[in-house]
Design a protein around this motif. Structure first.
Motif, PDB file in Angstrom:
ATOM      1  N   VAL A  21       8.762 -12.465  -1.774  1.00  0.00           N
ATOM      2  CA  VAL A  21       9.537 -11.760  -2.797  1.00  0.00           C
ATOM      3  C   VAL A  21      10.280 -10.607  -2.128  1.00  0.00           C
ATOM      4  N   ARG A  22      11.598 -10.626  -2.238  1.00  0.00           N
ATOM      5  CA  ARG A  22      12.383  -9.582  -1.558  1.00  0.00           C
ATOM      6  C   ARG A  22      13.464  -8.948  -2.430  1.00  0.00           C
ATOM      7  N   ARG A  23      13.818  -9.579  -3.548  1.00  0.00           N
ATOM      8  CA  ARG A  23      14.852  -9.012  -4.411  1.00  0.00           C
ATOM      9  C   ARG A  23      14.326  -7.756  -5.098  1.00  0.00           C
ATOM     10  N   ARG A  24      15.133  -6.724  -5.183  1.00  0.00           N
ATOM     11  CA  ARG A  24      14.688  -5.431  -5.680  1.00  0.00           C
ATOM     12  C   ARG A  24      14.154  -5.521  -7.105  1.00  0.00           C
ATOM     13  N   PRO A  42       7.277  -1.809  -3.180  1.00  0.00           N
ATOM     14  CA  PRO A  42       7.027  -2.271  -1.807  1.00  0.00           C
ATOM     15  C   PRO A  42       8.309  -2.761  -1.155  1.00  0.00           C
ATOM     16  N   ALA A  43       8.309  -2.803   0.152  1.00  0.00           N
ATOM     17  CA  ALA A  43       9.477  -3.319   0.861  1.00  0.00           C
ATOM     18  C   ALA A  43       9.555  -4.833   0.743  1.00  0.00           C
ATOM     19  N   LEU A  44       8.384  -5.481   0.660  1.00  0.00           N
ATOM     20  CA  LEU A  44       8.321  -6.939   0.670  1.00  0.00           C
ATOM     21  C   LEU A  44       6.988  -7.361   0.068  1.00  0.00           C
ATOM     22  N   VAL A  45       6.978  -8.483  -0.651  1.00  0.00           N
ATOM     23  CA  VAL A  45       5.742  -9.046  -1.204  1.00  0.00           C
ATOM     24  C   VAL A  45       5.594 -10.474  -0.720  1.00  0.00           C
ATOM     25  N   VAL A  46       4.403 -10.821  -0.259  1.00  0.00           N
ATOM     26  CA  VAL A  46       4.136 -12.201   0.177  1.00  0.00           C
ATOM     27  C   VAL A  46       2.900 -12.710  -0.551  1.00  0.00           C
ATOM     28  N   LEU A  47       2.870 -14.023  -0.811  1.00  0.00           N
ATOM     29  CA  LEU A  47       1.794 -14.633  -1.589  1.00  0.00           C
ATOM     30  C   LEU A  47       1.201 -15.821  -0.841  1.00  0.00           C
ATOM     31  N   PRO A  48       0.228 -15.575   0.021  1.00  0.00           N
ATOM     32  CA  PRO A  48      -0.420 -16.663   0.744  1.00  0.00           C
ATOM     33  C   PRO A  48      -1.331 -17.482  -0.168  1.00  0.00           C
ATOM     34  N   LYS A  49      -1.684 -18.697   0.291  1.00  0.00           N
ATOM     35  CA  LYS A  49      -2.577 -19.561  -0.480  1.00  0.00           C
ATOM     36  C   LYS A  49      -3.870 -19.894   0.256  1.00  0.00           C
ATOM     37  N   THR A  50      -3.915 -19.660   1.569  1.00  0.00           N
ATOM     38  CA  THR A  50      -5.069 -20.049   2.363  1.00  0.00           C
ATOM     39  C   THR A  50      -5.460 -18.930   3.325  1.00  0.00           C
TER      40      THR A  50
END
Length: 481
Positions: A21-24, A42-50
């Motif tokens: 996720v990077r869009r403001r 946040p500057a950036l959001v990431v969503l891992p699965k494992t």
């Protein structure tokens, strides 16, 4: 300077683009947790699965020397998942698999994004349940519960999250996957599982949790006693424990809370003119429950209970508990905003501390509703205010701090289950000595020598404590005696 475009592309190759996720405007969703007064995009959001993807995400952060903040469902109330400026938010909400259900050995293995109530739902048909039950249990995640060492109504008898975690898989801040604990309780060696539970994401990110489940009690009964004053209800709590009875749960709500709940939930169970109600749940074998409930009723009458209801049917029990579970949300009916604290005091100190909280309320002009886990002295005073009024937030923050100091002076703690996070870090030095805090930091550096994992949480920093001091000067009339 960090090239965030390059970093985002590297995450996209690792996780797939839709989970970066990077869009403001999309990042606004993640700018706070349940403590909505504190916000930081946040500057950036990431969503891992494992586990492997979490490891990749942490290693990318290490490569660019970027701080990262773990986040679960975002229901925490201490700012533990508040993003850092120029940091990556690693969100475990998509890690929602129940990996194993082992009823014969009474354990369940889950990913951190699994919702608290899902664990009980997975085993209830076989006569088992998962004991820790925060009020937000229908939406909060197991990973967040582990990070904050969450409790709930039944923590008096059955303990908080740490008492039900057998083992963990975690990716440390060094990017290493470690297995802590195991499939049985009390393994020899250092209790590293206990170190991680309640560490609030400052050591790494938990990716799998092995939980202990309990057999559903044969009989459960819930008593609701109403009293003229909170002090009487508190005295009943002390008398019940002194009699050697350990209820499954024991909760108190004051008059302000009672009326807020009845305005919203309309249970019809809580007398609106009561100074306080006491909810007591007793569970176990039929004869055991009958004997204990008889004693509890007699004690409540001796301590001045005006009326007593006892629910044995599941629907009746649910109705009695429904209001307590909805108490925080119900405050929205009578106040635009509220600020909740999470202090702990010895049970014997409850009447005095509640009187002091009332004194602070009158001195400050802010109403305070009291809803709390009475059995273990875990207070949840809710300070009602309007954040749109200039300076009001700073004033109630200071008022909340005064309540925490009262708890410390009474021999208690600044948190029973919500954690320290960003909100209470400046009070850690009131609770612990410099040597204590340095020892904790040594442990933290063993897992995170580069100080990248949720770096500004739990421990005080000069900047944040300076801000607290400035806020305190705006509200000098409050004194702690």
């Amino acid at each position: 300077m960090v090239d965030w475009g390059q970093v985002a592309e590297e995450f996209a190759r690792c996780l797939e683009p839709r989970r970066v996720v990077r869009r403001r405007e999309e990042l606004l969703v993640y700018e706070c947790d349940g403590l909505t007064s504190y916000r930081q995009r946040p500057a950036l959001v990431v969503l891992p699965k494992t586990t492997a993807e979490v490891q990749h995400a942490i290693n990318i952060c290490r490569k660019y020397h970027i701080p990262f903040v773990p986040r679960g469902a975002g229901t925490g109330l201490s700012g533990g998942a508040l993003p850092e400026e120029e940091a990556v938010l690693i969100v475990t909400a998509m890690m929602r698999q129940i990996l194993a259900v082992d009823v014969p050995n009474r354990r369940v293995v889950v990913q951190p994004g699994v919702i608290n109530t899902w664990v009980t739902q997975a085993v209830s048909g076989k006569g088992f349940y998962y004991a820790p039950d925060p009020s937000s249990q229908t939406v909060c995640s197991v990973g967040g519960n582990v990070a904050e060492n969450s409790g709930g109504v039944h923590c008096l008898k059955y303990g908080v999250t740490t008492n039900h975690v057998l083992g963990l898989t975690m990716v440390t801040a060094l990017g290493e996957v470690v297995e802590l604990g195991g499939m049985v309780p009390e393994l020899p060696g250092y209790d590293l599982t206990g170190v991680v539970v309640g560490s609030e994401g400052t050591l790494g990110i938990v990716t799998e949790v092995t939980l202990n489940i309990l057999k559903t009690p044969e009989v459960v009964q819930v008593l609701c006693a109403d009293f003229a004053t909170v002090a009487q209800a508190g005295a009943a709590v002390s008398a019940i424990i002194a009699a050697g009875i350990i209820p499954g749960g024991m909760e108190i709500m004051d008059n302000l809370s009672i009326n807020a709940v009845e305005n919203v939930v309309a249970t019809g169970c809580y007398p609106r003119d009561a100074g306080a109600i006491l909810l007591v749940e007793v569970d176990g074998l039929p004869g055991e429950v009958a004997e204990a409930m008889g004693q509890v009723q007699a004690i409540c009458k001796t301590q001045g209970a005006r009326g007593i209801q006892v629910a044995t049917d599941p629907q009746e029990r649910y109705k009695l508990w429904q209001g307590r579970k909805a108490a925080f949300a119900a405050m929205g009916k009578i106040s635009r905003d509220y600020y909740v604290q999470d202090g702990v005091v010895p049970r014997s100190q409850l009447p005095r501390i509640l009187q002091e909280i009332e004194r602070l309320s009158q001195a400050s002009g802010y109403r305070i509703a009291n809803v709390f886990h009475a059995g273990d002295g875990n207070l949840h005073p809710l300070i009602l205010f309007d954040e749109s009024v200039p300076g009001a937030l700073e004033e109630v923050e200071h008022l909340g701090g005064e309540i925490l100091k009262l708890c410390i002076q009474a021999g208690g703690s600044i948190s029973g289950e919500h954690g320290v996070g960003a909100e209470k870090r400046c009070y850690m030095s009131d609770l612990f000595s410099p040597t204590d805090l340095e020892t904790m930091q040594l442990l933290r550096r063993a897992f995170d020598p580069d100080h990248l994992a949720n770096p500004s949480k739990i421990f005080p920093t000069p900047r944040t404590c300076g801000e607290r001091a400035e806020a305190a000067q705006k509200f000098p009339q409050l004194q702690v005696y």
